[in-house]
Enzyme design. Structure first.
Site, short mmCIF file in Angstrom:
data_model
loop_
_atom_site.label_atom_id
_atom_site.label_comp_id
_atom_site.label_asym_id
_atom_site.label_seq_id
_atom_site.Cartn_x
_atom_site.Cartn_y
_atom_site.Cartn_z
N ASP A 52 0.84 -1.20 0.00
CA ASP A 52 0.00 0.00 0.00
C ASP A 52 0.87 1.26 0.00
O ASP A 52 0.37 2.38 -0.11
CB ASP A 52 -1.00 0.00 1.16
N SER A 53 2.20 1.07 0.06
CA SER A 53 3.13 2.19 -0.16
C SER A 53 2.94 2.77 -1.55
O SER A 53 3.42 3.88 -1.82
CB SER A 53 4.58 1.73 0.04
N ASP A 91 -1.15 -6.30 -0.62
CA ASP A 91 -1.29 -5.63 0.68
C ASP A 91 -2.74 -5.21 0.87
O ASP A 91 -3.32 -4.55 0.01
CB ASP A 91 -0.39 -4.39 0.67
N GLU A 122 -1.70 -5.56 8.48
CA GLU A 122 -0.95 -5.01 9.61
C GLU A 122 -1.67 -5.28 10.93
O GLU A 122 -2.90 -5.25 10.99
CB GLU A 122 -0.80 -3.48 9.43
N GLU A 189 8.69 -4.16 10.86
CA GLU A 189 9.09 -2.84 10.34
C GLU A 189 9.42 -1.90 11.50
O GLU A 189 8.67 -1.80 12.48
CB GLU A 189 7.95 -2.24 9.50
O1 KIV Z 1 3.52 -1.20 1.61
C1 KIV Z 1 4.70 -1.48 1.80
O2 KIV Z 1 5.60 -1.11 1.03
C2 KIV Z 1 5.03 -2.27 2.96
C3 KIV Z 1 6.47 -2.57 3.22
C4 KIV Z 1 7.13 -1.39 3.82
C5 KIV Z 1 6.68 -3.77 4.04
O3 KIV Z 1 4.18 -2.66 3.70
#
Ligand code: KIV
Length: 297
Positions: A52-53, A91, A122, A189
């Protein structure tokens, strides 16, 4: 033979990759589209996280809270179309698993239907019911503990987690709960490396660290950070292996300069009529060449 034509990485294969059992550390990177997936695949990584980044590094949002399950499915599908060899983890965004168990499973299924092989979410012990419901639907789940960016408002910012003894033990307890619930791997993280080591030594599924030191069973970084496409923020835990943003800006500036100076396109970069076609247009009439210099294609 390209890496993607080799056997695909599977969930059981990842689950078995504890370093203490003599295995190499796992390598995970994020990717959000087909070219990114091909780069990660050809580089031989084990897992691709469609994270989700994407909200921050691709879509321009200030945090990860803005993306929806539909946004994530769109990017999972783009990655999956490249048919890469690594295991694809979709994610689950904020508010896609903070809902009823039925809607949680429905949302996880959207990522699987888009092409993911597993999902990540998460949170610790309080997410166990959601994790179990997803696993009951035969969808493998990766956990994510420590600095969980979807909790940015609750945490009061992006802060390293688990520094105090009670926080470190709570993190360990969460990791045990996720393992018991059936997670096949856990991202750690933003935690001190001593705490990541304690978790890694305790649980039997691999830990994959980001800002969690060298003692995890694997490491993950964001695609745009590894390649230096994102150059505005450099967290301590990022190592840049290229400066693609800088290279891209100078390539683009060279293109702009060539256009403005009339150096682009050249004759070789243009299509041309045959002399007969040019003649039919009257371009050689009156004994001279017309505006287009004829040349066989
Ligand atoms: O969304 C993401 O990039 C992440 C990583 C930082 C593990 O969750």
């Amino acid at each position: 033979m390209s890496p993607s034509s080799l056997t695909r990485v599977t969930v059981p294969a990842v689950r078995a990759r504890k370093v203490r059992n003599g295995n190499e550390p796992l390598v995970m990177v994020t990717a959000y589209d087909a070219p990114g997936a091909r780069i990660a695949d050809e580089a031989g990584v084990d897992l691709i996280l469609i994270g989700d980044s994407v909200a921050m590094v691709v879509l321009g949002y200030d945090d990860t809270l803005q993306v929806t399950i539909e946004d994530m499915a769109h990017h999972v599908a783009a990655v999956a179309r490249a048919k890469p060899r690594p295991l694809l983890i979709g994610d689950m965004p904020w508010m896609s698993y903070h809902v009823s168990l039925k809607d949680t499973v429905r949302n996880a299924a959207k990522l699987i239907k888009a092409g993911a092989h597993a999902v990540k979410l998460e949170g610790g012990r309080k997410r166990v019911p959601m994790i179990q419901a997803i696993i009951d639907a035969e969808i493998p789940v990766m956990g994510h503990l420590g600095l969980t960016p979807q909790s940015i408002n609750a945490m009061g910012g992006y802060r390293v987690q688990g520094r105090k003894p009670e926080a470190a033990f709570a993190l360990l307890d969460d990791a045990r709960a996720l393992e018991e619930a059936g997670c096949f791997a856990i991202v750690l993280e933003g935690v001190p490396d001593e705490v990541a080591r304690m978790v890694t030594d305790t649980i039997n599924v691999p830990t994959i660290g980001i800002g969690a030191g060298a003692h995890c069973d694997g490491q993950v970084l964001v695609f745009h950070d590894v390649l230096g496409i994102e150059d505005r923020i450099t967290p301590k835990f990022v190592r840049r292996y290229a400066s693609l943003k800088r290279d891209a800006v100078s390539a683009m500036a060279a293109f702009a300069a060539d256009v403005r100076a009339g150096r682009f396109p050249s004759a070789d970069e243009s299509y041309h009529l045959s002399s007969e076609q040019a003649e039919a247009l009257g371009l050689y009439g009156g004994g001279g060449a017309g505006p287009v210099q004829a040349r066989s294609a």
